[in-house]
Design an enzyme around this catalytic site. Structure first.
Site, mmCIF file in Angstrom:
data_model
loop_
_atom_site.group_PDB
_atom_site.id
_atom_site.type_symbol
_atom_site.label_atom_id
_atom_site.label_comp_id
_atom_site.label_asym_id
_atom_site.label_seq_id
_atom_site.Cartn_x
_atom_site.Cartn_y
_atom_site.Cartn_z
ATOM 1 N N ASP A 295 -5.214 -5.446 -6.343
ATOM 2 C CA ASP A 295 -5.094 -4.039 -5.924
ATOM 3 C C ASP A 295 -3.671 -3.511 -6.138
ATOM 4 O O ASP A 295 -3.450 -2.334 -6.412
ATOM 5 C CB ASP A 295 -5.431 -3.870 -4.427
ATOM 6 C CG ASP A 295 -6.495 -4.800 -3.898
ATOM 7 O OD1 ASP A 295 -6.657 -5.905 -4.454
ATOM 8 O OD2 ASP A 295 -7.156 -4.447 -2.917
ATOM 9 N N ASP B 221 0.801 -1.239 0.000
ATOM 10 C CA ASP B 221 0.000 0.000 0.000
ATOM 11 C C ASP B 221 0.829 1.282 0.000
ATOM 12 O O ASP B 221 0.264 2.375 -0.157
ATOM 13 C CB ASP B 221 -0.965 -0.004 1.196
ATOM 14 C CG ASP B 221 -2.047 -1.057 1.044
ATOM 15 O OD1 ASP B 221 -2.586 -1.187 -0.069
ATOM 16 O OD2 ASP B 221 -2.345 -1.758 2.027
HETATM 17 N N1 GLY Z 1 -6.969 -2.201 -1.434
HETATM 18 C C1 GLY Z 1 -7.954 -2.610 -0.530
HETATM 19 C C2 GLY Z 1 -9.336 -2.474 -1.060
HETATM 20 O O1 GLY Z 1 -9.561 -2.229 -2.219
HETATM 21 O O2 GLY Z 1 -10.227 -2.603 -0.246
#
Ligand code: GLY
Length: 396
Positions: free
Chosen positions: A175, A115
């Site tokens: 993601d 992230d």
């Molecule tokens: N990256 C985490 C989500 O999309 O919830």
């Protein structure tokens, strides 16, 4: 007398219709203007710049905050940068700087997860793009090096969740595609050239193992971290391993379009197109997906406005990349339609609470953040409005 009465009624009806019309005309500039004012008001009330807006719980009108290590910490400064970009308001710039500064820590702390891209590129990335502040650039480059420490050359991808290694082995999630932009950017702006290869390899591995033959995506792919062998695809935030989790699909649309923009690799473009076409085929009429396309409770399942915002950004990107005129228009119109609906009373919060958008869903299987405002929905909504405004100005 009767004639006078009829004329009066007709005038009244005309006035009502034209007011209604005025209300329903979607104007991205107007939505940006309203949003920037609301964002500024919220920010000026915040005293602690180490607390970042995350969501508005069901029983509240105000934001719940998190610390800098939360995966969402970059979105609030990012929202402020977009609001500054939209308005040119110097006070918003100062607010964006105020909330960007504490995110620096992420760039220089050992990587907790993938992230880092969301955290640092949404804050410092936008900040550098809009100000050219050299200190920001140094921090972005450091963040890219930190993210790259999660790369496993045996697999050819970044480890998305180190905390889950015991359960999943080397795991890579859809993601994570979004965070490759930080690496591509760094490799082209004075950072290590190897970052480009890492990002490209990660996208190829994701394309091979996470994108499925039904044109949807797994949320997670597990690999043997010693041999690099693919073990299985599965879900974490979706309904089931084989279902189509809405936000995952949109991370894929956007992430592969961006990877094509950065590499020129047509396989990435075609992958984004496949994911986008499938998403649009299954999208409900109102242009905002349910949290998972396969929830049997549909139409009584929660929506995910955040996925609509991410999709709008990805589709606008895709529209600018494809050469075929029909496809260009298809993606542009789909994105515009979703943004128009997100800007309507159904989704735009107005004075209901301090967010821009209602109805996002974070992690339903975990019973967390269901049908509420979430900060990344506001972030991608602002980004998409800005993209749309620029594209419309260019097409004039
Ligand atoms: N990256 C985490 C989500 O999309 O919830």
């Amino acid at each position: 007398m009767t004639r006078l009465f009829l004329i009066a009624i007709s005038l009244l009806m005309f006035a009502c219709t034209s007011t209604q019309k005025k209300e329903t005309v979607f104007n991205p500039s107007k939505m940006l203007d309203i949003s920037a004012k609301k964002i500024k008001k919220t920010s000026l009330e915040l005293t602690n710049s180490e607390e970042f807006l995350r969501n508005i719980p069901k029983d509240s009108v105000d934001w719940k905050v998190v610390g800098v290590k939360d995966w969402c910490s970059g979105f609030w400064p990012g929202v402020l940068w977009y609001a500054y970009e939209a308005s040119g308001d110097i006070e918003l710039k100062a607010e964006a700087e105020r909330f960007t500064t504490p995110v620096k820590e992420i760039a220089y702390t050992p990587a907790l997860d993938h992230d880092i891209g969301f955290q640092v590129f949404c804050s410092y990335g936008n900040g550098y793009r809009l100000t050219g502040n050299e200190e920001y650039k140094t921090i972005i480059l450091a963040a890219a090096d930190t993210l790259a420490t999660l790369y496993n050359p045996k697999v050819g991808s970044i480890l998305s969740w180190p905390i889950m290694v015991e359960e999943m082995g080397h795991n890579t999630i859809i993601d994570n595609m979004m965070n490759l932009e930080l690496l591509f950017w760094a490799s082209k702006n004075g950072g290590n050239k190897e970052l480009y290869n890492i990002a490209e390899s990660h996208a190829k591995v994701t394309m091979k193992y996470i994108v499925r033959s039904d044109n949807a995506v797994f949320h997670v792919a597990d690999f043997n971290q010693e041999t690099g062998e693919f073990v299985k695809g599965h879900t974490h935030q979706g309904l089931s391993d084989e279902s189509m989790w809405a936000r995952g699909q949109t991370w894929g649309i956007y992430g592969f379009a961006m990877s094509y923009r950065e590499t020129g690799n047509k396989d990435f473009l075609n992958t984004s197109i496949r994911l986008a076409d499938h998403f649009l085929e299954r999208l409900p009429e109102d242009g905002v997906p349910y949290w998972d396309f396969d929830d049997p409770k549909i139409p009584n399942a929660p929506k995910d406005a955040s996925a609509a915002g991410v999709a709008a950004c990805g589709l606008l990107e895709l529209s600018s990349l494809v050469e075929d005129k029909v496809l260009k228009e298809k993606y542009f119109n789909a994105a515009k339609k979703s943004l128009e609906i997100l800007s309507s009373k159904e989704y735009f919060s107005g004075d209901k609470n301090k967010a821009l958008l209602l109805h996002s869903t974070g992690h339903l299987p975990n019973n967390s953040e269901i049908d509420i405002p979430i900060i990344y929905a506001d972030y991608y909504y602002m980004e998409a409005l800005l993209r749309l405004k620029k594209m419309e100005a260019k097409n004039k």
